[in-house]
Design an enzyme around this catalytic site. Structure first.
Site, PDB file in Angstrom:
ATOM      1  CE  LYS A  11       0.749   1.385   4.479  1.00 34.72           C
ATOM      2  NZ  LYS A  11       1.657   2.496   4.721  1.00 34.72           N
ATOM      3  N   PRO A  94       9.775  -4.726   0.325  1.00 34.34           N
ATOM      4  CG  PRO A  94      10.804  -2.681  -0.159  1.00 34.34           C
ATOM      5  CD  PRO A  94       9.831  -3.682  -0.708  1.00 34.34           C
ATOM      6  CB  ALA A  97       9.678  -0.060   2.645  1.00 36.88           C
ATOM      7  CG  LEU A  99       6.362   0.240   0.331  1.00 34.01           C
ATOM      8  CD1 LEU A  99       7.403  -0.474  -0.538  1.00 34.01           C
ATOM      9  CD2 LEU A  99       5.479   1.125  -0.553  1.00 34.01           C
ATOM     10  N   GLY A 101       4.026  -4.225   3.897  1.00 32.44           N
ATOM     11  CA  GLY A 101       4.205  -5.623   3.481  1.00 32.44           C
ATOM     12  C   GLY A 101       3.848  -6.619   4.578  1.00 32.44           C
ATOM     13  N   GLY A 102       4.400  -6.449   5.759  1.00 29.81           N
ATOM     14  CA  GLY A 102       4.148  -7.379   6.866  1.00 29.81           C
ATOM     15  C   GLY A 102       2.672  -7.402   7.240  1.00 29.81           C
ATOM     16  CB  SER A 103       0.169  -4.670   7.610  1.00 27.36           C
ATOM     17  OG  SER A 103       0.900  -3.984   8.588  1.00 27.36           O
ATOM     18  CG  ASP A 150      -0.635   0.288   8.410  1.00 21.61           C
ATOM     19  OD1 ASP A 150      -1.325   1.203   8.892  1.00 21.61           O
ATOM     20  OD2 ASP A 150       0.522   0.459   7.975  1.00 21.61           O
TER      21      ASP A 150
END
Ligand code: C5P
Length: 309
Positions: A11, A94, A97, A99, A101-103, A150
């Site tokens: 995102k 990454p 960052a 962005l 990603g983990g969420s 998030d």
């Protein structure tokens, strides 16, 4: 055993404002989340015993600190389903960052486990509410919010107005044009540390986000210039002061004619907004050759993509 494959999008935040600190230690925010076409991939299958492995970016732990693993444990505890599960995560997004990603991966695990158990376990074992979650991801909202501010956004995807600590969501028309360049220098930003850099003088009243919400509602087919003029991120100044490499990346995008260049979440990635996909691809290639992590991506109107392999 068949595997379930979940593509988990990154995102960006078209706006990100903080209104103030809350008694619970979090910050009250206003943001416009937008899903983009850069994906991690989670695979899930019923197994003899639990397993978890990670590929892609080397700095991602495959242990109980990983949000995917925490999502699996929380899901099991909540629904009382204890079958062993195999889980594989391939990272393209990454970490640290901004962005998400983990969420996104964690939301992917919640949605994926719902599908996996509904399809592969006898109906008597499945709570009716969990069956309902297959078509109504809102059933998983509370669990998602426990994993991170998030995480709920990724249950829905597209574009969303985010309030509260980020978990109170209202749908917003997604961008129907434009192309993104996502660039990250080698520094990484810990979200908690970024929040600690904020001073009350930077707090705003939600007006940037309200304006973006209006733009996206008013003319969803041609608002790119208006969107570009209205992007805003409270973290830009303090984070760029602390990590000047990030300011350098943003300047690079401005030099390469980005309509707008703004930090993603609390950083360290920066978003460049372009009119044309070809332009975004050329800029991403150029910045990748300079040694940055850089990819072109498109705005997405959807979220997680779930399919059986
Ligand atoms: O919710 P999540 O675990 O992703 O948040 C990580 C950290 O970011 C929190 O521990 C908190 O320090 C900060 N945060 C905040 N206000 C928010 C969201 C996150 O202060 N709305």
């Amino acid at each position: 055993m068949r595997r379930l494959v979940i593509r988990c999008p990154a995102k960006i935040n078209l706006t990100l404002e903080i209104l103030g600190r809350r008694p619970d230690g979090y910050h009250e925010l206003r943001t416009i989340f937008h899903a983009v076409s850069l994906y991690d991939e989670v695979q899930l299958w019923l197994a003899e015993r639990d397993s978890f492995c990670v590929s892609g970016w080397p700095d991602v732990p495959a242990d109980e600190t990983n949000l995917c693993w925490r999502a699996l444990q929380l899901f099991r505890k909540h629904w009382g389903l204890n079958r062993p599960v195999g889980m594989k995560l391939h990272k393209n997004i990454p970490s640290q960052a901004g962005l998400g990603g983990g969420s996104s991966d964690a939301a992917g695990v919640l949605v994926g486990l719902t599908e996996l158990f509904s399809q592969c376990v006898s109906p008597q074992e499945i709570p009716p509410q969990l069956q309902a979650a297959r078509s109504h991801p809102a059933v998983l909202h509370e669990l998602a919010a426990q994993l991170g501010s998030d995480v709920p956004f990724f249950l829905y995807g597209g574009a969303m107005l985010g309030q509260g600590r980020g978990e109170i969501l209202s749908p917003c028309p997604p961008l129907q044009q434009g192309a993104f360049v996502l660039v990250k220098p080698s520094v990484s930003v810990c979200t908690k540390e970024a929040y600690q850099l904020l001073s009350p003088a930077l707090f705003t009243g939600g007006e940037y986000t309200a304006r973006m919400f209006t733009i996206l509602h008013a003319a969803p087919e041609s608002p790119l210039l208006e969107v570009a003029r209205s992007v805003y991120n409270i973290f830009t100044m303090p984070v760029e002061q602390r990590w000047p490499e990030i300011a350098q990346v943003r300047r690079r995008l401005q030099q390469r004619n980005a309509q707008a260049a703004v930090l993603c979440g609390s950083g360290a990635a920066v978003l460049g907004l372009y009119e044309e996909e070809a332009q975004a691809k050329a800029v991403a290639q150029e910045l990748a050759q300079e040694g940055f992590w850089a990819v072109a991506a498109a705005p997405r109107a959807d979220g997680l993509q779930v399919a059986w392999q």
